[in-house]
Design a protein around this motif. Structure first.
Motif, mmCIF file in Angstrom:
data_model
loop_
_atom_site.group_PDB
_atom_site.id
_atom_site.type_symbol
_atom_site.label_atom_id
_atom_site.label_comp_id
_atom_site.label_asym_id
_atom_site.label_seq_id
_atom_site.Cartn_x
_atom_site.Cartn_y
_atom_site.Cartn_z
ATOM 1 N N ILE A 322 0.994 -1.271 -0.164
ATOM 2 C CA ILE A 322 -0.085 -0.049 -0.169
ATOM 3 C C ILE A 322 0.831 1.265 -0.114
ATOM 4 O O ILE A 322 0.693 2.213 -0.824
ATOM 5 C CB ILE A 322 -0.900 -0.088 1.120
ATOM 6 N N PRO A 323 1.766 1.460 0.742
ATOM 7 C CA PRO A 323 2.941 2.608 0.781
ATOM 8 C C PRO A 323 3.502 2.705 -0.448
ATOM 9 O O PRO A 323 3.767 3.934 -1.058
ATOM 10 C CB PRO A 323 3.775 2.719 1.834
ATOM 11 N N ASN A 324 3.808 1.805 -1.177
ATOM 12 C CA ASN A 324 4.278 1.779 -2.623
ATOM 13 C C ASN A 324 3.383 2.287 -3.653
ATOM 14 O O ASN A 324 3.668 2.600 -4.871
ATOM 15 C CB ASN A 324 4.563 0.408 -2.984
ATOM 16 N N LYS A 325 2.021 2.354 -3.324
ATOM 17 C CA LYS A 325 0.947 2.879 -4.362
ATOM 18 C C LYS A 325 0.901 4.358 -3.901
ATOM 19 O O LYS A 325 -0.114 5.158 -4.616
ATOM 20 C CB LYS A 325 -0.319 2.285 -3.893
ATOM 21 N N ALA A 326 1.622 5.046 -3.095
ATOM 22 C CA ALA A 326 1.507 6.389 -2.855
ATOM 23 C C ALA A 326 1.492 7.381 -4.191
ATOM 24 O O ALA A 326 0.664 8.222 -4.209
ATOM 25 C CB ALA A 326 2.543 7.048 -1.944
ATOM 26 N N GLN A 327 2.330 7.130 -5.018
ATOM 27 C CA GLN A 327 2.441 7.941 -6.395
ATOM 28 C C GLN A 327 1.028 7.736 -7.000
ATOM 29 O O GLN A 327 0.411 8.831 -7.449
ATOM 30 C CB GLN A 327 3.562 7.435 -7.036
ATOM 31 N N GLN A 328 0.603 6.708 -7.223
ATOM 32 C CA GLN A 328 -0.678 6.516 -8.035
ATOM 33 C C GLN A 328 -1.805 7.144 -7.322
ATOM 34 O O GLN A 328 -2.691 7.879 -7.960
ATOM 35 C CB GLN A 328 -0.657 4.829 -8.437
ATOM 36 N N PHE A 329 -1.874 6.768 -6.044
ATOM 37 C CA PHE A 329 -3.000 7.451 -5.285
ATOM 38 C C PHE A 329 -3.036 8.925 -5.519
ATOM 39 O O PHE A 329 -4.027 9.391 -5.318
ATOM 40 C CB PHE A 329 -3.133 6.656 -4.048
ATOM 41 N N SER A 330 -1.763 9.335 -4.973
ATOM 42 C CA SER A 330 -1.681 10.744 -5.218
ATOM 43 C C SER A 330 -2.142 11.502 -6.267
ATOM 44 O O SER A 330 -2.839 12.467 -6.244
ATOM 45 C CB SER A 330 -0.239 11.518 -4.613
ATOM 46 N N ILE A 331 -1.792 10.962 -7.544
ATOM 47 C CA ILE A 331 -2.016 11.448 -8.677
ATOM 48 C C ILE A 331 -3.583 11.547 -8.915
ATOM 49 O O ILE A 331 -4.150 12.320 -9.426
ATOM 50 C CB ILE A 331 -1.409 10.553 -9.948
ATOM 51 N N LEU A 332 -4.268 10.054 -8.384
ATOM 52 C CA LEU A 332 -5.690 10.231 -8.624
ATOM 53 C C LEU A 332 -6.436 11.130 -7.547
ATOM 54 O O LEU A 332 -7.352 11.746 -8.138
ATOM 55 C CB LEU A 332 -6.305 8.651 -8.384
ATOM 56 N N LEU A 333 -5.989 11.284 -6.398
ATOM 57 C CA LEU A 333 -6.635 12.247 -5.709
ATOM 58 C C LEU A 333 -6.423 13.663 -6.247
ATOM 59 O O LEU A 333 -7.355 14.363 -6.093
ATOM 60 C CB LEU A 333 -5.961 12.179 -4.164
ATOM 61 N N ALA A 334 -5.318 13.987 -6.838
ATOM 62 C CA ALA A 334 -5.344 15.471 -7.511
ATOM 63 C C ALA A 334 -5.874 15.367 -8.473
ATOM 64 O O ALA A 334 -6.496 16.486 -8.891
ATOM 65 C CB ALA A 334 -3.678 15.524 -7.648
ATOM 66 N N ALA A 335 -6.043 14.420 -9.339
ATOM 67 C CA ALA A 335 -6.981 14.388 -10.607
ATOM 68 C C ALA A 335 -8.255 14.653 -10.136
ATOM 69 O O ALA A 335 -9.152 15.337 -10.797
ATOM 70 C CB ALA A 335 -6.879 13.087 -11.410
ATOM 71 N N GLY A 336 -8.925 14.019 -9.131
ATOM 72 C CA GLY A 336 -10.244 14.011 -8.662
ATOM 73 C C GLY A 336 -10.623 15.490 -8.257
ATOM 74 O O GLY A 336 -11.523 16.049 -8.547
ATOM 75 N N PHE A 337 -9.651 16.038 -7.735
ATOM 76 C CA PHE A 337 -9.678 17.482 -7.264
ATOM 77 C C PHE A 337 -9.815 18.516 -8.281
ATOM 78 O O PHE A 337 -10.706 19.525 -8.470
ATOM 79 C CB PHE A 337 -8.525 17.812 -6.261
#
Length: 471
Positions: A322-337
């Motif tokens: 899960i911590p290794n997915k931080a980049q992918q999830f950060s991009i998606l959260l920013a994209a949603g915003f």
């Protein structure tokens, strides 16, 4: 510090996904706010874990979203509350899909399938076709993880065949096969998000995407024939030499056949369950798929009498993956915003109106000709297909278009196919280069640009004919 940040990140993103499921079934507005706060907390902690070169895309999207809010005068507070929930379903899907690999690690299923099919793959054209089909099947389970897995097995099989001709043969088959899955495979997040966001029919989108994907495979097989002539290497002779060695060393045993059959059963039960639930249960696909995968994985280990493996795999996943997915999830959260900011401001309609204006000015050009290039161009600046499709689909979601949603989905995903094949900044190309040791530019752009051009024209021919005859 980093260890603490990893634990905090895992906690907040897990709570974010858990509340997503609760909200999906209860519809609680208070919990939606809590979900946004957990998403924001995970987003902030992600920057503690990420180096600048991995964080720049999400930072760019965040800055653009803030500028849109400031220029448009929309509520930043409401934008945060709403924007950080936009990607909740997709993040839940991406968090749960990797559990499928736990099942594949239990037995040598993929090796059994390849061994079972060897007798059918005795020429270079048949073997190329087989590599592409196997890659697409495994992509259902492992997404782009199918590329190193299939490459490793094919490389072991063809261990005596060296040189650029063979790397071109293997690499183009794997990269093109995976890229084509983004048009129809139900476990590919970008495809499902596009279908869900645009309100397209799942069955029709899959059928249409499968048809184009199969045509793309046949086109790739045809290209491989001319590439073999270009290199002047008899690939069939090399393949038959390896098959002859295997036949002398060992015969396919009954256990291997059973594993291949078991794999087929697993494939049918997993994706059959998704189609069945989608037909009888009126909820979002992004909710159905994680639920089916979770139940399927648990049931598999119960039937095998290995429920302890769920706990073992779960501990490793929570601690490391899960911590290794931080980049992918950060991009998606920013994209949603950003999507929420664009939709709140009404700028999404201006963007689409601009594209339609361009198509009106240029003769014989319509929106569907341009749409794939949006994905391709953004792919060359480092935005992956998932991020781009999320952005484009999210913006198109609030705009009236003169085309059926299934046609729009195909237009977007065809751009994704080309972007994966030719962009040197997309993860599948990077992964392939890491295993075959050729440059990313050679594996992607140099090996695939001619195929990409013909593929684009083939898809556009289909889209324009559909528009001409049926709309």
């Amino acid at each position: 510090m980093k260890a603490m940040a990893k634990r905090g990140y895992t906690l907040f993103i897990s709570l974010y996904v858990l509340i997503y499921f609760i909200v999906s079934f209860t519809g609680g507005e208070t919990l939606s706010t809590a979900m946004s706060l957990f998403g924001l907390a995970a987003f902030i902690i992600g920057y503690v874990l990420l180096p600048v070169k991995q964080a720049w895309i999400s930072l760019l999207l965040l800055i653009i979203a803030l500028i849109v809010h400031l220029v448009a005068g929309t509520s930043l507070t409401q934008g945060v509350v709403d924007g950080f929930t936009v990607m909740s379903g997709l993040i839940a899907l991406l968090l749960i899909v990797p559990a499928i690999s736990w099942v594949l690690e239990e037995k040598p299923y993929i090796e059994s399938v390849i061994n079972f099919a060897q007798r059918l793959l005795n020429t270079s054209r048949k073997f190329y076709f087989g590599m592409m089909v196997i890659t697409q099947i495994i992509s259902y389970f492992l997404l782009f993880g199918s590329i190193p897995m299939v490459y490793g097995m094919i490389n072991d099989f063809l261990n005596k065949q060296k040189g650029e001709a063979w790397e071109n043969y293997k690499g183009t088959a794997l990269l093109r096969a995976f890229s084509l899955t983004t048009m129809w495979v139900v476990s590919i997040p970008s495809f499902i998000f596009a279908v869900d966001a645009l309100g397209a029919s799942l069955g029709l989108s899959i059928l249409q995407g499968f048809f184009i994907s199969f045509a793309g495979i046949l086109l790739s097989v045809l290209f491989s024939k001319y590439q073999e002539r270009h290199y002047g290497v008899d690939l069939t002779a090399g393949i038959q030499e390896q098959l002859a060695e295997i036949a002398e060393q060992k015969k396919q045993n009954s256990r291997g056949n059973k594993d291949a059959v078991e794999f087929a059963v697993l494939f049918v039960t997993l994706f059959g369950s998704i189609f069945f639930l989608n037909a009888v249960w009126a909820v979002d696909l992004l909710l159905i798929i994680p639920i089916v995968i979770t139940a399927w994985v648990i049931l598999y280990f119960i039937v095998r009498g290995r429920t302890g493996a769920i706990v073992e795999n779960g501990k490793v996943y929570l601690k490391e993956s899960i911590p290794n997915k931080a980049q992918q999830f950060s991009i998606l959260l920013a994209a949603g915003f950003l999507i929420n900011a664009v939709n709140q401001s009404g700028y999404g309609e201006y963007i689409i109106d601009g594209l339609f204006y361009l198509t009106d000015v240029v003769p014989f050009l319509n929106f569907l000709w341009v749409l794939p290039f949006v994905v391709i161009v953004l792919g060359f600046i480092g935005l992956g297909p998932l991020t781009v499709i999320v952005l484009v689909s999210g913006i198109l979601q609030g705009v009236e278009l003169p085309y059926p949603p299934e046609i729009v989905v195909l237009g977007i995903t065809s751009g994704s196919v080309i972007s994966i094949m030719v962009s040197p900044l997309i993860l599948p190309s990077i992964i392939l280069s890491s295993v075959n040791k050729l440059s990313i530019v050679k594996n992607g752009l140099m090996f695939n640009y001619k195929y990409a051009i013909v593929f684009y024209l083939m898809v556009q021919l289909y889209l324009q004919l559909v528009v001409f005859f049926f709309l």
